[in-house]
Design an enzyme around this catalytic site. Sequence first.
Site, PDB file in Angstrom:
ATOM      1  N   GLN A  48     -64.585  51.806 -17.594  1.00  0.00           N
ATOM      2  CA  GLN A  48     -63.408  51.022 -17.974  1.00  0.00           C
ATOM      3  C   GLN A  48     -62.420  51.854 -18.769  1.00  0.00           C
ATOM      4  O   GLN A  48     -61.210  51.680 -18.658  1.00  0.00           O
ATOM      5  CB  GLN A  48     -63.834  49.805 -18.789  1.00  0.00           C
TER       6      GLN A  48
ATOM      7  N   HIS B 265     -59.558  53.605 -16.911  1.00  0.00           N
ATOM      8  CA  HIS B 265     -58.464  52.829 -16.313  1.00  0.00           C
ATOM      9  C   HIS B 265     -57.116  53.204 -16.913  1.00  0.00           C
ATOM     10  O   HIS B 265     -56.117  53.327 -16.210  1.00  0.00           O
ATOM     11  CB  HIS B 265     -58.696  51.331 -16.516  1.00  0.00           C
TER      12      HIS B 265
ATOM     13  N   GLU C 284     -63.024  40.557 -20.999  1.00  0.00           N
ATOM     14  CA  GLU C 284     -62.736  40.466 -19.565  1.00  0.00           C
ATOM     15  C   GLU C 284     -64.018  40.689 -18.770  1.00  0.00           C
ATOM     16  O   GLU C 284     -64.399  39.892 -17.918  1.00  0.00           O
ATOM     17  CB  GLU C 284     -61.692  41.518 -19.188  1.00  0.00           C
ATOM     18  N   HIS C 285     -64.682  41.813 -19.027  1.00  0.00           N
ATOM     19  CA  HIS C 285     -65.969  42.129 -18.410  1.00  0.00           C
ATOM     20  C   HIS C 285     -67.038  42.138 -19.505  1.00  0.00           C
ATOM     21  O   HIS C 285     -66.811  42.685 -20.585  1.00  0.00           O
ATOM     22  CB  HIS C 285     -65.953  43.513 -17.757  1.00  0.00           C
TER      23      HIS C 285
ATOM     24  N   ASP D 273     -66.168  45.232  -9.533  1.00  0.00           N
ATOM     25  CA  ASP D 273     -64.858  45.806  -9.230  1.00  0.00           C
ATOM     26  C   ASP D 273     -64.658  46.017  -7.738  1.00  0.00           C
ATOM     27  O   ASP D 273     -63.531  45.969  -7.247  1.00  0.00           O
ATOM     28  CB  ASP D 273     -64.703  47.159  -9.939  1.00  0.00           C
TER      29      ASP D 273
ATOM     30  N   HIS E  48     -41.879  -1.378 -13.509  1.00  0.00           N
ATOM     31  CA  HIS E  48     -43.247  -1.062 -13.088  1.00  0.00           C
ATOM     32  C   HIS E  48     -44.008  -2.364 -12.814  1.00  0.00           C
ATOM     33  O   HIS E  48     -44.721  -2.490 -11.813  1.00  0.00           O
ATOM     34  CB  HIS E  48     -43.985  -0.273 -14.177  1.00  0.00           C
TER      35      HIS E  48
END
Length: 427
Positions: free
Chosen positions: A255, A258, A322-323, A356, A415
Amino acid sequence: MKKIFNPDRKDWKKILERPTQTVAAIEETVNTVFKEVQEGGDKVLDKYTQKFDGVALESILVVPSEIQEAKNLVSDQLKGAINLAKSNIELFHKAQQTNRVTVETQPGVQCWQEKRPIQKVGLYIPGGTAPLFSTILMLAVPATIAGCQEIVLCTPPNKEGKVNPAILYTALLCGVTKIFKVGGIQAIAGMTFGTESIPQVYKIFGPGNQYVTVAKQIATKYRVAIDMPAGPSELLVVADDTANASFVASDLLSQAEHGIDSQVILVSTSKASIEAVELEVEKQIDALPRKEIAQKAIDNSKLIYVEDDQTAIDLINAYGPEHFIVCMANEDFYIENTMNAGSVFIGNYTPESAGDYASGTNHTLPTNGYAKQYSGVNLDSFTKSMTFQKISEAGIKEIGNAIEIMADAEGLQAHKNAVTLRLNSLK
């Protein structure tokens, strides 16, 4: 990596801060680009492509000959891998399809819910330091299964004005209808407003840097939906002495590579495990082609020691990764008590890389703590739930009086009248 031992709970918020800029720091730039694209269309897209990507294009639309050329440039080995991943992703997302839900709430009162596809969707695929063709699988496959009619893809070109062949091959394979060589804020703006070339879409999907993330959020002001706030990648691993330190280090680095604004965190109930993982990170990072990027991300990352499982899971849920990788003897405790995470990976032989690419789950996930309230992309992300109802004469008699009473209590006479007229017609 910074080591932290038994942090006080009052300090967790500070310790778990992401290395990202605030929306306010980026919003002015995004608003400027949005206004220009809204007013100037393709001409403005060309200007920003020259400025940020360093290339002047004759056309931003990818033509069939370019796709055919790209198809021939992708190796059979890579095609095989992409096809395997596509098959697994299709299998997992098709399993998410649901049938019509029908209920008769009262005799003669039928209510049901059906899914309908979002007709026009836009996919943003980063191309910069890593051409993420895998993200096309994660977005275009469920979009196709859902039945989206128009699937528009934007991705930045390289200095030669080309798009990575694997991106074009995967887009062709997954049913993308149009591909444009546009990146960054201007791509999100183009899909938000529509230009002479790019169709306006109803919902935008895909990850990107902090500028793309803010651009997507700004797009919602113009009645365009987004998948989620998906910014710089992040990973949290919880590990004890049963974890393989080299595996954990490889996941952290996967990670970290990235981008320089990525963040990775190790939480452990074992000081020995922390030391072992730190040594492995130092050893493995030297062999990475993207070492410089990974090192900057590692500098923003942390090794955190806590004494027990409950403290660990409380801290993890406060972070909302996230992960999230679980390599613990007591893995069931973590599975049952994880409340905030985009996607969870369990055991020594479940690397985050599997999600991934090829296990079948979706890798487009909420970051920056948004896992506390957002889901990752799934089949429902590309559909809308529509409700229907049909009431018979018997049915309106069953619920009509209740409607009249409630409408009268709210002071909404029209109504009430809409029901009274029908009930009177049946007397």
